[in-house]
Write an enzyme that holds these catalytic residues in place. Sequence first.
Site, PDB file in Angstrom:
ATOM      1  N   GLY B   9      -6.408  32.966  59.145  1.00 49.53           N
ATOM      2  CA  GLY B   9      -6.279  31.993  60.102  1.00 49.53           C
ATOM      3  C   GLY B   9      -6.099  32.764  61.487  1.00 49.53           C
ATOM      4  N   ARG B  12      -7.179  31.713  65.958  1.00 51.13           N
ATOM      5  CA  ARG B  12      -6.526  31.215  66.992  1.00 51.13           C
ATOM      6  C   ARG B  12      -5.044  31.438  66.781  1.00 51.13           C
ATOM      7  NH1 ARG B  12      -6.788  24.650  65.811  1.00 51.13           N
ATOM      8  NH2 ARG B  12      -6.327  24.724  63.753  1.00 51.13           N
ATOM      9  N   ASN B  93      -1.133  34.022  57.412  1.00 48.77           N
ATOM     10  CA  ASN B  93      -0.699  33.572  58.641  1.00 48.77           C
ATOM     11  C   ASN B  93      -1.155  31.892  58.679  1.00 48.77           C
ATOM     12  OD1 ASN B  93      -0.287  33.222  61.716  1.00 48.77           O
ATOM     13  ND2 ASN B  93      -2.430  32.944  61.562  1.00 48.77           N
ATOM     14  N   SER B 143       9.103  30.456  59.430  1.00 53.22           N
ATOM     15  CA  SER B 143       9.205  29.616  60.689  1.00 53.22           C
ATOM     16  C   SER B 143      10.916  29.707  60.965  1.00 53.22           C
ATOM     17  CB  SER B 143       8.934  28.494  60.297  1.00 53.22           C
ATOM     18  OG  SER B 143       9.574  27.449  61.414  1.00 53.22           O
ATOM     19  N   TYR B 157       8.039  20.651  55.768  1.00 49.97           N
ATOM     20  CA  TYR B 157       7.587  21.938  56.112  1.00 49.97           C
ATOM     21  C   TYR B 157       8.379  23.162  56.244  1.00 49.97           C
ATOM     22  CZ  TYR B 157       5.634  25.250  59.642  1.00 49.97           C
ATOM     23  OH  TYR B 157       5.118  26.265  60.132  1.00 49.97           O
ATOM     24  N   LYS B 161       8.128  26.710  53.685  1.00 57.66           N
ATOM     25  CA  LYS B 161       8.452  28.053  54.382  1.00 57.66           C
ATOM     26  C   LYS B 161       9.605  28.816  53.995  1.00 57.66           C
ATOM     27  CE  LYS B 161       5.158  28.277  57.586  1.00 57.66           C
ATOM     28  NZ  LYS B 161       4.094  29.228  57.483  1.00 57.66           N
TER      29      LYS B 161
END
Lengths: 254, 252
Positions: B9, B12, B93, B143, B157, B161
């Site tokens: 990734g 961006r 990532n 995160s 989510y 993580k």
Amino acid sequence: MTDTRPRLALITGGSRGIGRKTVLALAARGVSVIFTYNTDRESADEVIRAAGTKEAKVTALQLDVAQLEQLPGFVEQVDAELTERGTDKIDYLINNAGVWHTASFADTTVDQFDRLFSVNVRGLFFTTQALLPLLRDGGRILNTSSGLVRFVFPGKAAYAMSKGAIEPLTRYLAAELAPRGIRVNSIAPGATATDFSGGVIRDDPEYRARVGAITALGRPAEPEEIAAAVAALLSDDMAWVNGERIEVSGGMRL
Amino acid sequence: MSRIALITGGNRGIGRASAYALAEDGTDLIITYRSSPHEAEAVVAELTERGRTAVAVRLDITDDESFPEFGERLRELLHNQWDRESFDILVNNAGFDRVTPFGKTDAAAIDALYSVHVKGPILFTERLAPLIGDEGRILFTSSGLTRYVANPAYSVYASMKGAIEIYAKYAAKILGPRAITVNVLAPGATATDFAGGIIRDDEQYRAMITSNHAFGRVGEPQDIGGAVRTITAPSAGWITGQRIEASGGQSL
């Protein structure tokens, strides 16, 4: 993102072990350094000679962080040292000075306990407080905790408690000093080949093997490996890391 | 010899900023992208402009069946572009978010989040581990949300993580004999395309999530890119098995 402006670091306890290597690592990166030593002026002079760099000035000041009444005079000395270097502020404060003691819980005396807290907690707390006016807005504080806060080696209860106290202080400072743009983190070294614990990690092959067996990277650290991490963590690149505890132990007791 | 980093990734956001930060140190880059080849090509062009050798390769991190072929392709790429058998830094990532409001969590969202944040990075890393040189670096992206609850709808989510944080610790232990460090970077709220760009673009949302923040602002991708560079640097060789948060001091 490369550091360009000349930086100045104040490192407590720079005459030996991890502190000594941190002085050398930062000086090698062009950071000018003031470090403190408690009793051993000869070792301090040796560090200055070893640093021996042209671009980064390295000097030593005597300080016993346990003697709080020494602080006003010490701050004046630092201030004078800064003036002499054509600056007025410290960019990085590295609180490294500390004492250790090994005793089982049952055998730990009040004096031993008080000594640990007097240096490792009170000393660090009030040295930092005294130096606040000399710390640059946007500067950094790095406090030295210990892997022993997370994992247990019997005989280090009081020591680990004294180091543990630094970790919440780090988070509080991160919040309270943020308005001045100051980032505050702690590092927690694992077993490192220094004078610590009577030099057992450096000198005793059997002890080293035991440490290696419980470490992902298979051996104790050399002090320059911790110093390299300290220098890296102080880089501008890490400016968004704030209030963190970063263990530098090669993966001990994962 | 330049070090070589692979960033999933990398087209961006944080991945791209990490690529640029590593490039400043003279690291060559392989970036992967999933659905935006043009973005990826623009990053490669920028990296090339900066004097680095850079290549973009398509990868869907949720498609583990494609990993063997990706591995073969990577092997050829390393050989052809760099005359090497290995690379040095893997930055896991790539990822996306799904909100899962309590009581309305949808099974497909759990599966999607699991695939992209847990299953994919684990299988990808294990497939590529033989191609990572000794003293290499592996970084997983977690995160800040695994430590604090900024938005209750990120329950799943954050759980995923959290799972990868634990996996990273095991991988650190397992790869220690090869002196490969494995760490986790946990960014706080960062102004990227994440969650439809809400952190970057929605002032009210930003104010809500930074109300308990030391610096009172969200991170910029380059804040995180710098941390990626430092943690994967040769000087960080004794840092392994760690979760390092780069949030500026969120929810202290």
